[in-house]
Design a protein around this motif. Structure first.
Motif, PDB file in Angstrom:
ATOM      1  N   ARG A  14     -10.964 -10.010  -1.709  1.00 47.56           N
ATOM      2  CA  ARG A  14     -10.467  -8.632  -1.622  1.00 47.56           C
ATOM      3  C   ARG A  14      -8.998  -8.609  -1.222  1.00 47.56           C
ATOM      4  O   ARG A  14      -8.192  -7.855  -1.779  1.00 47.56           O
ATOM      5  N   ARG A  18      -5.862  -7.169  -3.318  1.00 53.88           N
ATOM      6  CA  ARG A  18      -5.046  -6.092  -2.747  1.00 53.88           C
ATOM      7  C   ARG A  18      -3.569  -6.446  -2.829  1.00 53.88           C
ATOM      8  O   ARG A  18      -2.722  -5.573  -3.112  1.00 53.88           O
ATOM      9  N   LEU A 167     -14.733  -4.567  -6.383  1.00 52.49           N
ATOM     10  CA  LEU A 167     -14.745  -3.329  -5.593  1.00 52.49           C
ATOM     11  C   LEU A 167     -13.325  -2.944  -5.184  1.00 52.49           C
ATOM     12  O   LEU A 167     -12.956  -1.769  -5.218  1.00 52.49           O
ATOM     13  N   GLU A 168     -12.536  -3.927  -4.808  1.00 52.92           N
ATOM     14  CA  GLU A 168     -11.143  -3.671  -4.432  1.00 52.92           C
ATOM     15  C   GLU A 168     -10.356  -3.129  -5.622  1.00 52.92           C
ATOM     16  O   GLU A 168      -9.587  -2.175  -5.504  1.00 52.92           O
ATOM     17  N   ASP A 171     -11.332   0.531  -6.475  1.00 54.94           N
ATOM     18  CA  ASP A 171     -10.773   1.457  -5.491  1.00 54.94           C
ATOM     19  C   ASP A 171      -9.294   1.699  -5.752  1.00 54.94           C
ATOM     20  O   ASP A 171      -8.824   2.843  -5.704  1.00 54.94           O
ATOM     21  N   LYS A 172      -8.538   0.650  -6.040  1.00 52.15           N
ATOM     22  CA  LYS A 172      -7.101   0.807  -6.252  1.00 52.15           C
ATOM     23  C   LYS A 172      -6.816   1.591  -7.534  1.00 52.15           C
ATOM     24  O   LYS A 172      -5.889   2.417  -7.559  1.00 52.15           O
ATOM     25  N   ARG A 175      -7.269   5.219  -6.800  1.00 48.40           N
ATOM     26  CA  ARG A 175      -6.186   5.748  -5.966  1.00 48.40           C
ATOM     27  C   ARG A 175      -4.928   6.039  -6.770  1.00 48.40           C
ATOM     28  O   ARG A 175      -4.291   7.082  -6.598  1.00 48.40           O
ATOM     29  N   ILE A 239     -12.246   1.493 -13.947  1.00 50.43           N
ATOM     30  CA  ILE A 239     -13.224   1.626 -12.863  1.00 50.43           C
ATOM     31  C   ILE A 239     -14.622   1.262 -13.343  1.00 50.43           C
ATOM     32  O   ILE A 239     -15.370   0.553 -12.659  1.00 50.43           O
ATOM     33  N   THR A 296     -15.382   9.548  -6.010  1.00 51.04           N
ATOM     34  CA  THR A 296     -15.548   8.144  -6.395  1.00 51.04           C
ATOM     35  C   THR A 296     -15.069   7.212  -5.285  1.00 51.04           C
ATOM     36  O   THR A 296     -15.743   6.227  -4.954  1.00 51.04           O
ATOM     37  N   GLN A 297     -13.918   7.521  -4.689  1.00 49.58           N
ATOM     38  CA  GLN A 297     -13.412   6.695  -3.595  1.00 49.58           C
ATOM     39  C   GLN A 297     -14.349   6.726  -2.394  1.00 49.58           C
ATOM     40  O   GLN A 297     -14.565   5.701  -1.736  1.00 49.58           O
ATOM     41  N   LEU A 300     -17.166   4.465  -3.206  1.00 44.86           N
ATOM     42  CA  LEU A 300     -16.745   3.067  -3.131  1.00 44.86           C
ATOM     43  C   LEU A 300     -16.682   2.600  -1.676  1.00 44.86           C
ATOM     44  O   LEU A 300     -17.061   1.466  -1.362  1.00 44.86           O
ATOM     45  N   ASN A 301     -16.215   3.482  -0.796  1.00 45.77           N
ATOM     46  CA  ASN A 301     -16.213   3.139   0.636  1.00 45.77           C
ATOM     47  C   ASN A 301     -17.635   2.958   1.151  1.00 45.77           C
ATOM     48  O   ASN A 301     -17.913   2.065   1.966  1.00 45.77           O
TER      49      ASN A 301
END
Length: 327
Positions: A14, A18, A167-168, A171-172, A175, A239, A296-297, A300-301
């Motif tokens: 992750r 990132r 997953l990372e 999420d990005k 965003r 995604i 969605t975020q 994901l969290n």
């Protein structure tokens, strides 16, 4: 596999992902600035918003979202836990703790990667030519992922790394799409204008999607960009694709077939993936793009929390209600 080992491999992957995403977004922003019409100010605040560390930045830099502060905060500032240097330090420490589970080539790469950025943080001269520096970071990340693919046994540890990376990445991507609409665009009057097209192009570059999008669709069309970055099941940074790969990794770990679940991580991920399997762009627009991405975020969290709870947390053993008798 020990939960401690699984957690370290998961977060190692992750953190490296990132780092790559942060470098790519900053590089795309530099290119976007060069294309902006005269009179349109540089946009640096959205990069911090994308990272989710806006409040920390305001505390450290007193709301001064200029180029120097933002680049320093996202690249070298170790007070920021999500800066490139901080993430590489964490990735390196996680890799160090599981050296017997990863290949020596992976360890050497993540160590070299960290030292590269650490040395650059002392000089900071690399930021005079930021494109070359950020490309070097992205290529070092690709090198690490390639070594993971080709030198690590594709067993449980490798699946945890793939799960964390996907997953990372999902999420990005969520965003950067969300930030485009609510931060970058200074006025609704710009929608459909050349400035708007520049921003959509920057968005695609932030996800390394510009070339593949143009090969498939040609012209810059917002609805098609939304479909490509959210719903496409073939492009590796969409995604939908990320969640498909994440679910495969998760089910390979647990041994559960799709359509069933044995833990909260499988249930939460399966529910989100099922939504993306059938939703269409018009439905997303009906919900509202921001609302859809925000939800969605959030999910994901929840998936990340469920993975930690299922595989990494030490279960609490309830106290015995009766004392053991001695014969």
């Amino acid at each position: 596999m020990l939960s401690r080992v699984a957690e370290s491999i998961y977060w190692m992957a992750r953190y490296v992902e990132r780092v790559e995403n942060t470098a790519r977004i900053m590089d795309a922003n530099y290119h976007m600035i060069l294309d902006l019409p005269v009179g349109v100010g540089e946009q640096w605040e959205p990069l911090v918003v994308t990272s989710g560390d806006e409040e920390l930045f305001k505390k450290l830099y007193h709301d001064e979202f200029n180029r120097e502060n933002v680049v320093l905060f996202l690249t070298f500032d170790t007070r920021n836990p999500n800066s490139i240097l901080s993430c590489l330090q964490n990735a390196r420490e996680n890799a160090r703790s599981v050296r017997e589970w990863i290949s020596s080539e992976m360890w050497q790469q993540v160590n070299t990667f960290y030292l590269l950025v650490k040395e650059a943080s002392r000089e900071k001269a690399v930021l005079e030519l930021p494109h070359e520096f950020f490309v070097e970071i992205m290529m070092a990340s690709h090198h690490f992922v390639g070594l993971s693919e080709n030198t690590m046994t594709h067993g449980e540890g490798w699946e945890f790394a793939r799960l964390g990376r996907m997953l990372e990445r999902a999420d990005k991507t969520a965003r950067i799409i969300d930030v485009k609409y609510f931060i970058l665009l200074p006025s609704v009057d710009y929608i459909g204008m050349p400035y708007d097209h520049i921003l959509w192009g920057a968005l695609l570059r932030s996800a390394s999607a510009f070339e593949m999008y143009r090969k498939r669709y040609g012209q810059i069309v917002p609805d098609q960009i939304i479909e490509f970055l959210i719903l496409d099941n073939e492009f590796p940074r969409a995604i939908h694709h990320c969640l498909i790969a994440a679910e495969i990794a998760l089910r390979n770990i647990s041994g559960t077939v799709r359509g069933r679940f044995t833990n909260r991580a499988e249930k939460t991920l399966g529910r989100l993936l099922a939504d993306l399997d059938y939703i269409q762009v018009e439905e997303i627009k009906g919900i509202g793009l921001h609302e859809f991405l925000d939800n969605t975020q959030t999910q994901l969290n929840q998936i990340g929390a469920a993975v930690s709870e299922t595989f990494f947390s030490i279960p609490v053993v309830p106290a015995a209600t009766q004392s053991q008798s001695i014969e």
